[in-house]
Design a protein around this motif. Sequence first.
Motif, PDB file in Angstrom:
ATOM      1  N   ARG A 108       0.826  -1.094   0.129  1.00  0.00           N
ATOM      2  CA  ARG A 108      -0.145   0.000   0.101  1.00  0.00           C
ATOM      3  C   ARG A 108       0.954   1.392  -0.046  1.00  0.00           C
ATOM      4  NH1 ARG A 108      -3.873  -2.961   4.547  1.00  0.00           N
ATOM      5  NH2 ARG A 108      -1.874  -2.911   5.621  1.00  0.00           N
ATOM      6  N   SER A 109       0.424   2.374  -0.760  1.00  0.00           N
ATOM      7  CA  SER A 109       1.217   3.652  -0.761  1.00  0.00           C
ATOM      8  C   SER A 109       0.284   4.748  -0.886  1.00  0.00           C
ATOM      9  CB  SER A 109       1.884   3.483  -2.384  1.00  0.00           C
ATOM     10  OG  SER A 109       2.765   4.579  -2.440  1.00  0.00           O
ATOM     11  N   PRO A 110       0.492   5.564   0.047  1.00  0.00           N
ATOM     12  CA  PRO A 110       1.705   5.990   0.921  1.00  0.00           C
ATOM     13  C   PRO A 110       1.821   4.992   2.158  1.00  0.00           C
ATOM     14  CG  PRO A 110       0.323   7.653   0.923  1.00  0.00           C
ATOM     15  CD  PRO A 110      -0.275   6.675  -0.046  1.00  0.00           C
ATOM     16  N   TYR A 111       3.069   4.754   2.533  1.00  0.00           N
ATOM     17  CA  TYR A 111       2.994   3.879   3.719  1.00  0.00           C
ATOM     18  C   TYR A 111       2.598   4.811   5.092  1.00  0.00           C
ATOM     19  CZ  TYR A 111       5.757   2.235   7.792  1.00  0.00           C
ATOM     20  OH  TYR A 111       6.120   1.439   9.015  1.00  0.00           O
ATOM     21  N   ASP A 112       1.602   4.140   5.823  1.00  0.00           N
ATOM     22  CA  ASP A 112       1.048   4.582   6.947  1.00  0.00           C
ATOM     23  C   ASP A 112       1.649   3.921   8.219  1.00  0.00           C
ATOM     24  OD1 ASP A 112      -0.654   4.743   9.295  1.00  0.00           O
ATOM     25  OD2 ASP A 112      -2.152   5.692   8.112  1.00  0.00           O
ATOM     26  N   ALA A 113       2.322   4.428   8.856  1.00  0.00           N
ATOM     27  CA  ALA A 113       3.196   3.538  10.073  1.00  0.00           C
ATOM     28  C   ALA A 113       2.091   2.962  11.059  1.00  0.00           C
ATOM     29  CB  ALA A 113       4.081   4.416  10.818  1.00  0.00           C
ATOM     30  N   ILE A 114       0.930   3.527  11.244  1.00  0.00           N
ATOM     31  CA  ILE A 114       0.094   2.847  12.232  1.00  0.00           C
ATOM     32  C   ILE A 114      -0.484   1.339  11.396  1.00  0.00           C
ATOM     33  CG2 ILE A 114      -1.978   3.038  13.377  1.00  0.00           C
ATOM     34  CD1 ILE A 114      -1.245   6.142  14.008  1.00  0.00           C
ATOM     35  N   ARG A 115      -0.855   1.683  10.211  1.00  0.00           N
ATOM     36  CA  ARG A 115      -1.704   0.809   9.471  1.00  0.00           C
ATOM     37  C   ARG A 115      -0.620  -0.118   9.185  1.00  0.00           C
ATOM     38  NH1 ARG A 115      -3.611   2.624   3.872  1.00  0.00           N
ATOM     39  NH2 ARG A 115      -1.368   2.441   3.474  1.00  0.00           N
ATOM     40  N   ASP A 116       0.620   0.139   8.689  1.00  0.00           N
ATOM     41  CA  ASP A 116       1.359  -0.629   7.797  1.00  0.00           C
ATOM     42  C   ASP A 116       2.267  -1.498   8.552  1.00  0.00           C
ATOM     43  OD1 ASP A 116      -0.183  -0.384   5.807  1.00  0.00           O
ATOM     44  OD2 ASP A 116       0.723   1.492   5.244  1.00  0.00           O
ATOM     45  N   ARG A 117       3.140  -0.613   9.679  1.00  0.00           N
ATOM     46  CA  ARG A 117       4.413  -1.277  10.328  1.00  0.00           C
ATOM     47  C   ARG A 117       4.308  -2.801  10.424  1.00  0.00           C
ATOM     48  NH1 ARG A 117       8.785  -1.465  12.602  1.00  0.00           N
ATOM     49  NH2 ARG A 117       9.436  -1.437  14.721  1.00  0.00           N
ATOM     50  N   HIS A 118       3.418  -3.102  11.199  1.00  0.00           N
ATOM     51  CA  HIS A 118       3.018  -4.500  11.404  1.00  0.00           C
ATOM     52  C   HIS A 118       1.760  -5.015  10.535  1.00  0.00           C
ATOM     53  CE1 HIS A 118       5.203  -3.345  15.104  1.00  0.00           C
ATOM     54  NE2 HIS A 118       5.613  -4.377  14.820  1.00  0.00           N
ATOM     55  N   THR A 119       2.079  -5.816   9.481  1.00  0.00           N
ATOM     56  CA  THR A 119       1.090  -6.138   8.336  1.00  0.00           C
ATOM     57  C   THR A 119       0.859  -7.775   8.513  1.00  0.00           C
ATOM     58  OG1 THR A 119       1.788  -4.269   7.100  1.00  0.00           O
ATOM     59  CG2 THR A 119       0.675  -6.325   5.934  1.00  0.00           C
TER      60      THR A 119
END
Length: 267
Positions: A104-115
């Motif tokens: 997913r772009s752009p990266y959202d740290a809250i959403r994407d850091r742990h996927t």
Amino acid sequence: MNDKVILVVLDGLNLKVAQDCLGYLNGLVEYKKATQYSLYSELPSLSRPLYECILTGVTPVESGIVHNNVTRRSLFESVFSLAQAQGKTTAAAAYHWVSELYNRSPYDAIRDRHTHNESLQIQHGVFYHWDHYPDQALMLDAEYLRQEFDPDFLLVHSMNIDDAGHKFGLDSPEYRNSARHADILLSDFLPTWIEEGYQILITSDHGMNNDKSHGGTLVEEREVPLYLIGDGFSHLDVAIKQTELCGLMCELLGLQHQKAFAEDALA
């Protein structure tokens, strides 16, 4: 033969520094447990374009990912997309640009850091967005993913060598010692991966120069190492291109694909 693949990308690692400083990896080569090759990065010798090249086999000029600020998803089939579509499990412990390219772009740290999402190309990920994120933490993230989810394809992507190069330059003790530190960390995990029969590729996207940068055509910016470990490889003296790494990994994974690969590099 285990058909599971681990790709380790030591970002910013110059070939000569790898040959001089990676004592454990070069010890594996000396005792015929690994084979070391050299390859040239595609141009421009920049990180995001070369992540795309390594993982899709497409050059930056063709992919349109021509500098680090091109923030969008890849337009091409990657090892991740092919593996996920063909029922394989994928994982990555990597810099957040990898998430932007394939999830997913752009990266959202809250959403994407742990996927953890089976519908994404990288189904299980621990992503980071700090260039100084410790390699020790990165390796623990990777091993967590390997043990918890047993991925068929695991990307392990470290940034500390590149970070040291940008701060201190190619010919600096800090850059060389960062490479030595990465080698020591790998020595804690590689024996288990080898014993369990993984096919392992350890390489870099690009090298480094004494201007504390990269991106051009200098040998020290483009020449990088490639270590191959596993019985899926021929370990012969063959030429391998950076654009052939994707196809090589697809072959090892048993995927249907149309990527170029160095056939002589396979057993």
